[in-house]
Motif scaffolding. Structure first.
Motif, PDB file in Angstrom:
ATOM      1  N   ARG A  86       0.722  -1.159   0.078  1.00  0.00           N
ATOM      2  CA  ARG A  86       0.179   0.112  -0.174  1.00  0.00           C
ATOM      3  C   ARG A  86       0.728   1.194  -0.053  1.00  0.00           C
ATOM      4  N   ASP A  87       2.048   1.439   0.822  1.00  0.00           N
ATOM      5  CA  ASP A  87       2.442   2.726   0.905  1.00  0.00           C
ATOM      6  C   ASP A  87       4.095   2.172   1.176  1.00  0.00           C
ATOM      7  N   TRP A  88       4.787   2.831   0.349  1.00  0.00           N
ATOM      8  CA  TRP A  88       6.252   2.639  -0.011  1.00  0.00           C
ATOM      9  C   TRP A  88       7.113   4.000  -0.196  1.00  0.00           C
ATOM     10  N   ASP A  89       8.288   4.197  -0.016  1.00  0.00           N
ATOM     11  CA  ASP A  89       9.118   5.084  -0.513  1.00  0.00           C
ATOM     12  C   ASP A  89      10.004   4.393  -1.288  1.00  0.00           C
ATOM     13  N   VAL A  90      10.506   4.821  -2.474  1.00  0.00           N
ATOM     14  CA  VAL A  90      11.638   4.507  -3.449  1.00  0.00           C
ATOM     15  C   VAL A  90      12.836   5.304  -2.887  1.00  0.00           C
ATOM     16  N   GLN A  91      13.698   4.627  -2.845  1.00  0.00           N
ATOM     17  CA  GLN A  91      15.021   5.172  -2.267  1.00  0.00           C
ATOM     18  C   GLN A  91      16.308   4.789  -3.190  1.00  0.00           C
ATOM     19  N   LEU A  92      17.186   5.509  -3.331  1.00  0.00           N
ATOM     20  CA  LEU A  92      18.472   5.239  -4.078  1.00  0.00           C
ATOM     21  C   LEU A  92      19.789   5.655  -2.985  1.00  0.00           C
ATOM     22  N   LYS A  93      20.795   4.757  -3.204  1.00  0.00           N
ATOM     23  CA  LYS A  93      22.149   4.842  -2.317  1.00  0.00           C
ATOM     24  C   LYS A  93      22.926   5.613  -3.087  1.00  0.00           C
ATOM     25  N   GLN A  94      23.434   6.845  -2.540  1.00  0.00           N
ATOM     26  CA  GLN A  94      24.151   7.663  -3.204  1.00  0.00           C
ATOM     27  C   GLN A  94      25.423   8.367  -2.054  1.00  0.00           C
ATOM     28  N   SER A  95      26.599   7.761  -2.383  1.00  0.00           N
ATOM     29  CA  SER A  95      27.546   8.134  -1.468  1.00  0.00           C
ATOM     30  C   SER A  95      27.405   7.748  -0.171  1.00  0.00           C
ATOM     31  N   GLY A  96      27.010   6.312  -0.152  1.00  0.00           N
ATOM     32  CA  GLY A  96      26.894   5.892   1.294  1.00  0.00           C
ATOM     33  C   GLY A  96      25.522   6.090   1.845  1.00  0.00           C
ATOM     34  N   SER A  97      24.707   6.893   1.581  1.00  0.00           N
ATOM     35  CA  SER A  97      23.388   7.293   2.236  1.00  0.00           C
ATOM     36  C   SER A  97      22.123   7.023   1.219  1.00  0.00           C
ATOM     37  N   TRP A  98      21.063   6.760   1.705  1.00  0.00           N
ATOM     38  CA  TRP A  98      19.833   6.514   1.136  1.00  0.00           C
ATOM     39  C   TRP A  98      19.023   7.809   0.773  1.00  0.00           C
ATOM     40  N   CYS A 140       9.285  -0.177   2.925  1.00  0.00           N
ATOM     41  CA  CYS A 140       7.829  -0.802   2.772  1.00  0.00           C
ATOM     42  C   CYS A 140       7.257  -0.131   4.212  1.00  0.00           C
ATOM     43  N   LEU A 141       6.117   0.693   3.893  1.00  0.00           N
ATOM     44  CA  LEU A 141       5.650   1.161   5.094  1.00  0.00           C
ATOM     45  C   LEU A 141       4.162   0.748   5.596  1.00  0.00           C
ATOM     46  N   ASP A 142       3.550   0.050   4.783  1.00  0.00           N
ATOM     47  CA  ASP A 142       2.174  -0.623   5.003  1.00  0.00           C
ATOM     48  C   ASP A 142       1.677  -1.550   3.811  1.00  0.00           C
ATOM     49  N   GLY A 143       0.901  -2.473   4.142  1.00  0.00           N
ATOM     50  CA  GLY A 143       0.307  -3.330   3.159  1.00  0.00           C
ATOM     51  C   GLY A 143      -1.252  -3.293   3.348  1.00  0.00           C
ATOM     52  N   ASN A 144      -1.968  -3.467   2.340  1.00  0.00           N
ATOM     53  CA  ASN A 144      -3.248  -3.409   2.282  1.00  0.00           C
ATOM     54  C   ASN A 144      -4.115  -4.192   3.386  1.00  0.00           C
ATOM     55  N   ASP A 145      -3.361  -5.203   3.637  1.00  0.00           N
ATOM     56  CA  ASP A 145      -3.817  -6.004   4.864  1.00  0.00           C
ATOM     57  C   ASP A 145      -3.169  -5.840   6.166  1.00  0.00           C
ATOM     58  N   HIS A 146      -2.282  -4.942   6.184  1.00  0.00           N
ATOM     59  CA  HIS A 146      -1.577  -4.477   7.440  1.00  0.00           C
ATOM     60  C   HIS A 146      -1.016  -5.606   8.064  1.00  0.00           C
ATOM     61  N   THR A 147      -0.322  -6.515   7.435  1.00  0.00           N
ATOM     62  CA  THR A 147       0.510  -7.573   7.871  1.00  0.00           C
ATOM     63  C   THR A 147       1.714  -7.893   7.260  1.00  0.00           C
ATOM     64  N   TYR A 148       1.861  -7.927   5.943  1.00  0.00           N
ATOM     65  CA  TYR A 148       3.029  -8.265   5.323  1.00  0.00           C
ATOM     66  C   TYR A 148       3.538  -7.166   4.316  1.00  0.00           C
TER      67      TYR A 148
END
Length: 283
Positions: free
Chosen positions: A222-234, A264-272
């Motif tokens: 349901r909810d997530w962020d896309v992150q890229l690693k640059q110079s050792g940090s996300w 990953c911040l949340d799923g639509n069933d709030h479990t996995y």
């Protein structure tokens, strides 16, 4: 097309003689039948793209026994196990015992044909393994296909590499493909994929669980962020909230990165947290 099996059979068969490389019939030396599937493999030097050899032993004799099956790779071949030991009951009908073996090669492995020797009770067979060249990964190719994945946790029914194996069919969920975290109702979860070299990334495709039995609106991410690693940090480059679709395309200003993370911040069933496949592209 289904590949044939190679089989080492008990007590005095012509196949056993051929596998031993002998011109004469050997004496019966084993009451254990062994089969391997497939009879030949292809593998490429990507860390999350192994080939799998399935081993099966069957007691064809009249007495219960232990059996040790040994595997001997040559060249650059790397096996997840080189010994398969099992108790084999002598029952009617016969009860086969099976185990998988993952076959990998390093990224710099020289293309060519190698082999895995399989032996039980001095009966031997050989499995040819073809090492193919690394696939090209240009601007229009999936940059993270088969690359090394890591995760905050992985459910026991899944494999860590399941979300970068090239299979984005949700109908194969929990049998052939996909990643599921291992901490029920505990967020956040992370799924990372390292790039082979620093690479420009401008688009990420995420396939979450979405099948007739498990639709995305009730079982998908349901909810997530896309992150890229640059110079050792996300660095967060995109945020998705309230998703109910099975396939989400995220585009952003292309940047050079060492790795990709789905926070990953949340799923639509709030479990996995469930990812069937993750892809990344230059543009």
């Amino acid at each position: 097309m289904k590949l044939p099996r190679q089989t080492v059979v008990a007590a005095g068969t012509l196949l056993a003689a051929a596998l031993l490389g002998s011109g004469s019939m050997p004496k019966a030396t084993s009451d254990v039948a062994v089969s391997v599937m497939p009879s030949q493999l292809s593998v490429v030097g990507l860390p999350c793209f192994p080939s799998t050899l399935n081993l099966t032993m069957t007691n064809t004799g009249t007495k219960d026994r232990y059996a040790d099956l040994t595997l001997t790779p040559n060249g650059p071949l790397q096996l997840s196990r080189t010994l398969f030991s099992s108790w084999l009951p002598a029952v009617d009908p016969d009860q086969p015992v099976s185990a998988p073996v993952e076959v990998r090669v390093p990224r710099d492995a020289k293309p060519g044909t190698y082999r895995i020797g399989v032996e039980v009770d001095r009966n031997r067979l050989t499995v040819p393994v073809t090492v193919n060249p690394l696939p090209t990964k240009g601007p229009g190719d999936n940059l993270i296909l088969g690359e090394q994945a890591t995760a905050s946790s992985t459910h026991g029914n899944f494999t860590l590499c399941g979300a970068v194996d090239g299979d984005k069919d949700s109908e194969h969920w929990d049998t052939l493909t996909g990643w599921n975290d291992g901490t029920r109702a505990a967020f956040p979860d992370t799924y990372d994929v390292a790039l082979a070299t620093p690479t420009t990334v401008g688009r990420v495709e995420l396939y979450t669980l979405d099948s007739a039995k498990y639709p995305a609106r009730t079982n998908g991410l349901r909810d997530w962020d896309v992150q890229l690693k640059q110079s050792g940090s996300w660095q967060t480059v995109a945020q998705i909230r309230g998703n109910t679709a099975g396939h989400v395309t995220t585009t952003f200003t292309p940047v050079t990165a060492d790795a990709i993370r789905i926070l990953c911040l949340d799923g639509n069933d709030h479990t996995y947290s469930r990812i069937v496949e993750l892809e990344a592209y230059t543009n």
